[in-house]
Write a protein that holds these residues in place. Sequence first.
Motif, short mmCIF file in Angstrom:
data_model
loop_
_atom_site.label_atom_id
_atom_site.label_comp_id
_atom_site.label_asym_id
_atom_site.label_seq_id
_atom_site.Cartn_x
_atom_site.Cartn_y
_atom_site.Cartn_z
N GLY A 110 0.81 -1.20 0.00
CA GLY A 110 0.00 0.00 0.00
C GLY A 110 0.84 1.25 0.00
N LEU B 271 -7.93 2.95 -2.03
CA LEU B 271 -7.23 4.24 -1.90
C LEU B 271 -5.84 4.17 -2.51
CD1 LEU B 271 -8.25 5.42 1.69
CD2 LEU B 271 -9.43 5.75 -0.49
N THR B 272 -5.17 3.04 -2.34
CA THR B 272 -3.85 2.87 -2.97
C THR B 272 -3.98 2.87 -4.49
OG1 THR B 272 -2.80 1.70 -1.13
CG2 THR B 272 -1.97 1.22 -3.32
N ASP C 127 -7.83 2.35 3.85
CA ASP C 127 -7.57 1.64 2.60
C ASP C 127 -7.86 0.15 2.76
OD1 ASP C 127 -6.67 1.46 -0.08
OD2 ASP C 127 -4.59 1.12 0.55
#
Length: 300
Positions: A61, A83-84, A196
């Motif tokens: 990540g 989100l990554t 995430d």
Amino acid sequence: MKLVYYHDALGNFGDDLNPWLWNRLLPDFFDGREDVLFLGIGTILRQEIPADPIKLVFGSGVGYGVPPTIDERWRFYCVRGPLTAERLGISPDLAITDSAALVARVFDATRYRRRGVAFMPHHASVPLFDWAGLCRRIGIRFLDPAAGVDRLLRAIASSELLIAEAMHAAIVADALRVPWVPAVMYDHINDFKWTDWCRSLELDYAPVTISSVYDNSRRRAGRRLQAYLRRVRRTGSLTRQGIAPVQEESPREARAQAAAELEALARDESRRRLSTDRMLALRVGQLADALDRVRADWKR
């Protein structure tokens, strides 16, 4: 191929999962040559990754520093979460989950009887206060993130509940089907990486705040010597490293408040989290499929 991950001199559960897990799932893959880098468990996707080698990404990540510039030398099999993927500008289909979830494929948690509540702080929280002593007083099992992967896996698997400030403690607990609850004591906790991962399993990140307390117990001469000797055994280096900064020690009332909050959290069943069996099975299956592709693409 070289396995790349963050090395903490004292040891840290999430990072130390890398050699433990990948040497079981990908035996004989890693020869230390740096023409191909394998980036697995950890928040390690950042600009400091060397530009020249091929980078094989499997469940890592972003979240610290500047994200890397992506070019043809990056090969993504999966990343930690949406989100990554968004931050890197890659396909959302690659956002499976943190690859530490594959622990469930090689560790049999059903062998262990579950009893009591355990607590694992973030590794940076350990030097700030004697959380182990506090846990003993209130009847919670303290899990030191530097205690070693095998020992910590057994401890998590034999717990009825895990209170986790350390994210990979929660990730492994979820994979082993042990209920968990996220806690925050200090401001070094990274909300981005937690969110995430949680979103990859259709969960919300809603940590419970425990009062920040300090006693600088790890600065005492005896404990500093023990930590130094562990560092030497782990790294083979006699070089001393930095120690946690001195904080104003918390009064007795603040320590009692933190103990009461942790004790109440251990009893509060409404805070307990666990992804659904369906979602976890889906994600672990996707990780397994991606791992098969790694074996096919990179077999010798």
